[in-house]
Design a protein around this motif. Sequence first.
Motif, mmCIF file in Angstrom:
data_model
loop_
_atom_site.group_PDB
_atom_site.id
_atom_site.type_symbol
_atom_site.label_atom_id
_atom_site.label_comp_id
_atom_site.label_asym_id
_atom_site.label_seq_id
_atom_site.Cartn_x
_atom_site.Cartn_y
_atom_site.Cartn_z
ATOM 1 N N SER A 1 0.822 -1.200 0.000
ATOM 2 C CA SER A 1 0.000 0.000 0.000
ATOM 3 C C SER A 1 0.867 1.265 0.000
ATOM 4 C CB SER A 1 -0.921 -0.014 1.215
ATOM 5 O OG SER A 1 -1.746 1.116 1.225
ATOM 6 N N CYS A 2 1.903 1.277 0.827
ATOM 7 C CA CYS A 2 2.818 2.433 0.877
ATOM 8 C C CYS A 2 3.569 2.595 -0.449
ATOM 9 C CB CYS A 2 3.816 2.274 2.022
ATOM 10 S SG CYS A 2 3.059 2.427 3.652
ATOM 11 N N ILE A 3 4.000 1.466 -1.020
ATOM 12 C CA ILE A 3 4.706 1.510 -2.298
ATOM 13 C C ILE A 3 3.782 2.054 -3.388
ATOM 14 C CG2 ILE A 3 5.664 0.050 -4.142
ATOM 15 C CD1 ILE A 3 6.884 -1.698 -1.896
ATOM 16 N N LEU A 4 2.540 1.590 -3.421
ATOM 17 C CA LEU A 4 1.597 2.063 -4.432
ATOM 18 C C LEU A 4 1.330 3.558 -4.301
ATOM 19 C CD1 LEU A 4 -1.012 -0.825 -4.668
ATOM 20 C CD2 LEU A 4 0.624 -0.089 -6.398
ATOM 21 N N LYS A 5 1.243 4.055 -3.079
ATOM 22 C CA LYS A 5 1.036 5.489 -2.886
ATOM 23 C C LYS A 5 2.188 6.279 -3.501
ATOM 24 C CE LYS A 5 0.140 9.172 0.403
ATOM 25 N NZ LYS A 5 0.336 10.116 -0.644
ATOM 26 N N ARG A 6 3.418 5.837 -3.232
ATOM 27 C CA ARG A 6 4.585 6.534 -3.788
ATOM 28 C C ARG A 6 4.619 6.421 -5.304
ATOM 29 N NH1 ARG A 6 10.683 5.607 -4.320
ATOM 30 N NH2 ARG A 6 11.299 7.700 -4.897
ATOM 31 N N LEU A 7 4.375 5.227 -5.839
ATOM 32 C CA LEU A 7 4.391 5.043 -7.295
ATOM 33 C C LEU A 7 3.312 5.892 -7.964
ATOM 34 C CD1 LEU A 7 4.987 1.191 -7.610
ATOM 35 C CD2 LEU A 7 6.643 3.019 -8.031
ATOM 36 N N ASN A 8 2.126 5.939 -7.372
ATOM 37 C CA ASN A 8 1.050 6.761 -7.933
ATOM 38 C C ASN A 8 1.380 8.243 -7.884
ATOM 39 O OD1 ASN A 8 -0.833 4.798 -8.787
ATOM 40 N ND2 ASN A 8 -1.495 4.485 -6.689
ATOM 41 N N ASP A 9 2.031 8.673 -6.815
ATOM 42 C CA ASP A 9 2.399 10.089 -6.676
ATOM 43 C C ASP A 9 3.517 10.487 -7.632
ATOM 44 O OD1 ASP A 9 0.496 10.380 -4.711
ATOM 45 O OD2 ASP A 9 1.937 10.311 -3.042
ATOM 46 N N ASP A 10 4.519 9.600 -7.797
ATOM 47 C CA ASP A 10 5.749 9.989 -8.491
ATOM 48 C C ASP A 10 5.951 9.390 -9.879
ATOM 49 O OD1 ASP A 10 6.333 11.422 -6.203
ATOM 50 O OD2 ASP A 10 7.664 9.904 -5.374
ATOM 51 N N TYR A 11 5.344 8.234 -10.173
ATOM 52 C CA TYR A 11 5.702 7.541 -11.403
ATOM 53 C C TYR A 11 4.534 7.142 -12.302
ATOM 54 C CZ TYR A 11 10.307 7.183 -9.334
ATOM 55 O OH TYR A 11 11.519 7.478 -8.778
ATOM 56 N N ILE A 12 3.450 6.687 -11.732
ATOM 57 C CA ILE A 12 2.357 6.153 -12.545
ATOM 58 C C ILE A 12 1.443 7.287 -12.975
ATOM 59 C CG2 ILE A 12 0.340 4.639 -12.570
ATOM 60 C CD1 ILE A 12 1.838 2.830 -10.571
ATOM 61 N N GLU A 13 1.293 7.427 -14.281
ATOM 62 C CA GLU A 13 0.412 8.465 -14.815
ATOM 63 C C GLU A 13 -1.020 7.968 -14.893
ATOM 64 O OE1 GLU A 13 -0.093 11.138 -18.828
ATOM 65 O OE2 GLU A 13 1.894 10.469 -18.246
ATOM 66 N N ARG A 14 -1.205 6.724 -15.369
ATOM 67 C CA ARG A 14 -2.540 6.164 -15.455
ATOM 68 C C ARG A 14 -2.450 4.650 -15.566
ATOM 69 N NH1 ARG A 14 -4.809 6.129 -21.361
ATOM 70 N NH2 ARG A 14 -2.882 5.873 -22.501
ATOM 71 N N TYR A 15 -3.539 4.001 -15.235
ATOM 72 C CA TYR A 15 -3.672 2.564 -15.401
ATOM 73 C C TYR A 15 -4.461 2.337 -16.683
ATOM 74 C CZ TYR A 15 -2.138 2.056 -10.579
ATOM 75 O OH TYR A 15 -1.406 2.080 -9.431
ATOM 76 N N THR A 16 -4.064 1.367 -17.470
ATOM 77 C CA THR A 16 -4.749 1.119 -18.730
ATOM 78 C C THR A 16 -5.229 -0.320 -18.809
ATOM 79 O OG1 THR A 16 -2.727 0.474 -19.866
ATOM 80 C CG2 THR A 16 -3.318 2.809 -19.940
ATOM 81 N N VAL A 17 -6.036 -0.561 -19.802
ATOM 82 C CA VAL A 17 -6.557 -1.895 -20.044
ATOM 83 C C VAL A 17 -6.242 -2.265 -21.486
ATOM 84 C CG1 VAL A 17 -8.665 -3.287 -20.209
ATOM 85 C CG2 VAL A 17 -8.447 -1.569 -18.407
ATOM 86 N N ASP A 18 -5.669 -3.434 -21.715
ATOM 87 C CA ASP A 18 -5.488 -3.962 -23.061
ATOM 88 C C ASP A 18 -6.655 -4.892 -23.338
ATOM 89 O OD1 ASP A 18 -3.101 -2.649 -23.590
ATOM 90 O OD2 ASP A 18 -1.887 -4.262 -22.751
ATOM 91 N N LEU A 19 -7.394 -4.591 -24.381
ATOM 92 C CA LEU A 19 -8.586 -5.363 -24.692
ATOM 93 C C LEU A 19 -8.276 -6.474 -25.681
ATOM 94 C CD1 LEU A 19 -11.028 -2.372 -25.147
ATOM 95 C CD2 LEU A 19 -10.901 -3.910 -23.195
ATOM 96 N N LYS A 20 -8.858 -7.636 -25.436
ATOM 97 C CA LYS A 20 -8.779 -8.728 -26.396
ATOM 98 C C LYS A 20 -9.777 -8.420 -27.493
ATOM 99 C CE LYS A 20 -8.162 -12.054 -22.713
ATOM 100 N NZ LYS A 20 -8.774 -13.196 -22.047
ATOM 101 N N ASN A 21 -9.410 -8.696 -28.725
ATOM 102 C CA ASN A 21 -10.375 -8.496 -29.794
ATOM 103 C C ASN A 21 -10.618 -9.822 -30.482
ATOM 104 O OD1 ASN A 21 -12.037 -7.754 -31.839
ATOM 105 N ND2 ASN A 21 -10.781 -6.085 -32.576
ATOM 106 N N ASN A 22 -11.818 -10.315 -30.334
ATOM 107 C CA ASN A 22 -12.187 -11.567 -30.979
ATOM 108 C C ASN A 22 -12.964 -11.305 -32.265
ATOM 109 O OD1 ASN A 22 -14.579 -10.671 -29.958
ATOM 110 N ND2 ASN A 22 -14.933 -12.384 -28.585
ATOM 111 N N GLY A 23 -12.852 -10.089 -32.791
ATOM 112 C CA GLY A 23 -13.525 -9.750 -34.039
ATOM 113 C C GLY A 23 -14.912 -9.165 -33.846
ATOM 114 N N ASP A 24 -15.390 -9.114 -32.608
ATOM 115 C CA ASP A 24 -16.743 -8.623 -32.353
ATOM 116 C C ASP A 24 -16.801 -7.144 -32.010
ATOM 117 O OD1 ASP A 24 -17.654 -11.183 -32.735
ATOM 118 O OD2 ASP A 24 -17.701 -11.668 -30.610
ATOM 119 N N LEU A 25 -15.650 -6.500 -31.826
ATOM 120 C CA LEU A 25 -15.639 -5.111 -31.392
ATOM 121 C C LEU A 25 -14.965 -4.203 -32.416
ATOM 122 C CD1 LEU A 25 -14.602 -5.339 -27.631
ATOM 123 C CD2 LEU A 25 -16.853 -4.824 -28.545
#
Length: 161
Positions: A38-62
């Motif tokens: 939890s402490c590490i995540l707070k520091r990473l979010n404050d200093d290093y992580i700009e955003r969290y992303t999602v990679d989507l699987k594409n099975n041809g339906d989207l």
Amino acid sequence: MKNLSRNESRVLRLLVENSRLSISEIAKKLDISRNTVSCILKRLNDDYIERYTVDLKNNGDLYYIVKTDSIDNIDPGDIVEYYELMNGKYIVVLKNLTRINYESIDMAGARHRSGAITGISVYCDYCGSVITGESHTYEHKNRIYYFCCSTCKSQFLKERI
């Protein structure tokens, strides 16, 4: 990245692989306490992580519809179609969502072409006649060419491509 501790680096690597990991899952994988994570995540979010992303699987339906400033960094094979807006931006329909900068994104489960549009005439790019019925198309360098028949299409390809 400088000034990362060993554990911070390990947590960051796990998040890069899967940003959906919970604090408990990270703690278990790294054999450290949840409080430490939890402490590490707070520091990473404050200093290093700009955003969290999602990679989507594409099975041809989207299809992915994005609004972006440029199409230069998009693989042409991923582009279904695009529109250049009057303000210089683009609306792009993609088969695969690539890592590009976009202003907005939507997803569509199906792509429909309406045959009910009236008042618009489409002309053959070879002979210039109005296309009635189903058109024949050819895509080259992000441009779609329309033809009234297979003969016009083949003649066009012989002469220009």
